[in-house]
Scaffold this active site. Structure first.
Site, PDB file in Angstrom:
ATOM      1  N   SER A   1       0.841  -1.196   0.000  1.00 49.80           N
ATOM      2  CA  SER A   1       0.000   0.000   0.000  1.00 49.80           C
ATOM      3  C   SER A   1       0.871   1.240   0.000  1.00 49.80           C
ATOM      4  O   SER A   1       2.049   1.198   0.357  1.00 49.80           O
ATOM      5  CB  SER A   1      -0.920   0.010   1.229  1.00 49.80           C
ATOM      6  OG  SER A   1      -0.163   0.084   2.420  1.00 49.80           O
ATOM      7  N   GLY A   2       0.280   2.335  -0.400  1.00 49.76           N
ATOM      8  CA  GLY A   2       0.958   3.617  -0.417  1.00 49.76           C
ATOM      9  C   GLY A   2      -0.047   4.731  -0.249  1.00 49.76           C
ATOM     10  O   GLY A   2      -1.208   4.494   0.062  1.00 49.76           O
ATOM     11  N   SER A   3       0.409   5.952  -0.481  1.00 55.21           N
ATOM     12  CA  SER A   3      -0.454   7.093  -0.246  1.00 55.21           C
ATOM     13  C   SER A   3      -1.573   7.205  -1.269  1.00 55.21           C
ATOM     14  O   SER A   3      -2.540   7.916  -1.058  1.00 55.21           O
ATOM     15  CB  SER A   3       0.374   8.386  -0.252  1.00 55.21           C
ATOM     16  OG  SER A   3       1.029   8.535  -1.494  1.00 55.21           O
ATOM     17  N   PHE A   4      -1.453   6.512  -2.399  1.00 49.43           N
ATOM     18  CA  PHE A   4      -2.435   6.637  -3.457  1.00 49.43           C
ATOM     19  C   PHE A   4      -3.412   5.472  -3.526  1.00 49.43           C
ATOM     20  O   PHE A   4      -4.401   5.548  -4.217  1.00 49.43           O
ATOM     21  CB  PHE A   4      -1.751   6.766  -4.821  1.00 49.43           C
ATOM     22  CG  PHE A   4      -0.749   7.881  -4.875  1.00 49.43           C
ATOM     23  CD1 PHE A   4      -0.932   9.031  -4.119  1.00 49.43           C
ATOM     24  CD2 PHE A   4       0.370   7.786  -5.668  1.00 49.43           C
ATOM     25  CE1 PHE A   4      -0.008  10.055  -4.168  1.00 49.43           C
ATOM     26  CE2 PHE A   4       1.293   8.809  -5.725  1.00 49.43           C
ATOM     27  CZ  PHE A   4       1.103   9.952  -4.967  1.00 49.43           C
ATOM     28  N   GLY A   5      -3.123   4.373  -2.861  1.00 46.57           N
ATOM     29  CA  GLY A   5      -4.003   3.225  -2.967  1.00 46.57           C
ATOM     30  C   GLY A   5      -3.350   1.954  -2.478  1.00 46.57           C
ATOM     31  O   GLY A   5      -2.390   1.979  -1.720  1.00 46.57           O
TER      32      GLY A   5
ATOM     33  N   LYS B   1      -4.824  -3.220  -8.821  1.00 46.55           N
ATOM     34  CA  LYS B   1      -4.458  -1.933  -8.233  1.00 46.55           C
ATOM     35  C   LYS B   1      -5.732  -1.147  -7.964  1.00 46.55           C
ATOM     36  O   LYS B   1      -6.576  -0.998  -8.841  1.00 46.55           O
ATOM     37  CB  LYS B   1      -3.555  -1.142  -9.168  1.00 46.55           C
ATOM     38  CG  LYS B   1      -2.196  -1.784  -9.388  1.00 46.55           C
ATOM     39  CD  LYS B   1      -1.342  -0.875 -10.258  1.00 46.55           C
ATOM     40  CE  LYS B   1       0.111  -1.317 -10.220  1.00 46.55           C
ATOM     41  NZ  LYS B   1       0.974  -0.359 -10.923  1.00 46.55           N
TER      42      LYS B   1
ATOM     43  N   ASP C   1      10.498   7.880 -13.697  1.00 49.33           N
ATOM     44  CA  ASP C   1      10.750   7.449 -12.316  1.00 49.33           C
ATOM     45  C   ASP C   1      11.377   6.059 -12.281  1.00 49.33           C
ATOM     46  O   ASP C   1      10.912   5.170 -11.569  1.00 49.33           O
ATOM     47  CB  ASP C   1       9.458   7.467 -11.495  1.00 49.33           C
ATOM     48  CG  ASP C   1       9.732   7.329  -9.999  1.00 49.33           C
ATOM     49  OD1 ASP C   1      10.829   7.737  -9.548  1.00 49.33           O
ATOM     50  OD2 ASP C   1       8.862   6.812  -9.274  1.00 49.33           O
TER      51      ASP C   1
END
Length: 434
Positions: free
Chosen positions: A24-28, A45, A135
């Site tokens: 998980s991360g800050s976007f989903g 995702k 990136d």
């Protein structure tokens, strides 16, 4: 057959069922899933509908559709909105290079050259499709499964960009852009606040390859600095060290890096020449490129966690394989609470509107699946404007020797980073306060 669906195992599009949370991360959130029709594993995702400040999943869907069918990219399966979530379903892949690096601490020249060759070929395909990644990092470079264990893939297109319009026109150069990417591997142009192009993907790749060879980069492990300060200081160090960055490596790597640094914004890289230099590096060091990596040659080593039980793929293990199930449970043991009713948790709170942050290490990067939801912060260093050659005719640029290309960035401004850059180019020693 697969275990019976519980209330917590959501199904999207009446086809893709969530099995386990992977990362998980800050976007989903990224989940291991099952295609109920084909009975194969997939990566799901999920982005919360309310997460409108970034909407990176929409960008990734656009990019994957444009890249679909090209070798070296995950296969796009489905996307849409369902049950209040934005969903992307893609091909499930294997372990990323960050996982293998964590196991081995550094890679051999043979492995680095093998990865470099594959990565340049993938980037060339991406650039031919009009896409720049922006990136590159070990967490976004991932290997296949089953028959594709030695095949490299590039993932995570959440901040990628289409650099040509429908008429084939290249995007315009811009300055004073917010910092974009991962500080450790970002190109010097990213630190300068420039619009990024094809050359910047290649420059980031060279930092990654050096990281693999040495085990670390000179600008790692800065202490007592803020994120803004770190971004600027890392840029300073890259500028100061660029002429000798690969001094302790085979000379072909420095030549490749020098060539990339001389490329102009709109100039098409000579991918063929870069590949030839990688192969020359192998020849000059008597390195045999046979498609094997360090981790495939030490599978019997007790200290290395191998993929003895691979996840199934479309051409590999059947869904109801007990061996596959045990492998998944072992990999996910301790990462997700058993019987959790919060499989589809919303993205963590605390993300700030109009900021994109990417850590150097993705959460749970040792998992065998991929994710595009890393922390990513967009910082604007507010560098002074620079000069860029806008009237370059890409089709007329043909270079047959690295040394024939002149440096295109000769900025002379009062900005500290540009000032140091100019001094370094003229052979002056620059003291870096780091």
């Amino acid at each position: 057959m697969h275990q019976k669906t519980s209330q917590s195992q959501k199904i999207f599009n009446n086809q893709y069922q969530i099995v386990k949370k992977l990362s998980s991360g800050s976007f989903g959130v990224v989940f291991l899933g099952i295609d109920l029709l084909s009975k194969y594993e997939v990566a799901i995702k999920v982005e919360k509908e309310e997460n409108e400040e970034v909407r990176s999943l929409e960008r990734e869907v656009q990019i994957l559709k444009k890249l679909d069918g090209a070798e070296g990219f995950p296969k796009y399966l489905w996307s849409g909105e369902d049950q209040g979530y934005n969903i992307l379903v893609i091909q499930l892949l294997g372990k990323d290079l960050a996982y293998h690096f964590k196991q081995l601490k550094k890679f051999s020249l043979k492995t680095v050259l093998t990865l470099g060759i594959q990565a340049v070929q993938i980037l060339e395909r991406s650039h031919q499709k009009g896409v720049i990644h922006r990136d590159l990092k070990p967490e976004n470079m991932i290997l296949g499964i089953g028959r594709d264990l030695a095949k490299l893939y590039l993932i995570d297109f959440g901040i990628s960009k289409i650099y040509r319009d429908s008429n084939g026109k290249h995007i315009s150069f811009k300055e004073q852009k917010s910092f974009l990417g991962t500080t450790r591997y970002a190109s010097i142009a990213a630190h300068l606040g420039h619009e990024l192009g094809r050359k910047d993907d290649l420059e980031s790749l060279m930092y990654i390859l050096l990281y693999f060879l040495r085990g670390q980069l000179p600008w790692q492990n800065m202490i007592n600095v803020t994120d803004d300060e770190r971004t600027k200081k890392v840029g300073d160090m890259k500028l100061a060290l660029e002429s000798s960055l690969f001094k302790d490596q085979t000379g072909e790597l420095q030549r490749i890096y020098d060539y990339i640094r001389k490329l102009q914004f709109k100039q098409e890289p000579n991918y063929k020449m870069i590949l030839q230099e990688f192969k020359r590096a192998a020849d000059s060091t008597n390195t045999v490129i046979d498609g094997n990596f360090d981790w495939t040659e030490i599978k019997s080593s007790t200290h290395y966690k191998t993929d003895t039980n691979q996840n199934l793929s479309r051409n590999n293990i059947p869904l109801n394989s007990n061996e596959m199930k045990r492998s998944i449970e072992k990999q996910l043991s301790g990462l997700v609470q058993n019987g959790s009713n919060n499989l589809l948790a919303p993205p963590p709170v605390g993300s700030t509107r109009n900021t994109i942050q990417r850590d150097d290490i993705r959460k749970n990067s040792s998992l065998t699946q991929q994710t595009s939801i890393n922390y990513c912060q967009s910082l604007n260093p507010n560098y002074q404007k620079s000069i860029c050659e806008e009237n370059l005719n890409d089709e007329q640029q043909h270079y047959f020797d690295f040394d024939s290309v002149e440096i295109s960035e000769n900025q002379k401004t009062d900005s500290s980073l540009h000032y140091k850059y100019d001094k370094i180019k003229n052979g002056f020693f620059v003291y870096l306060n780091v």
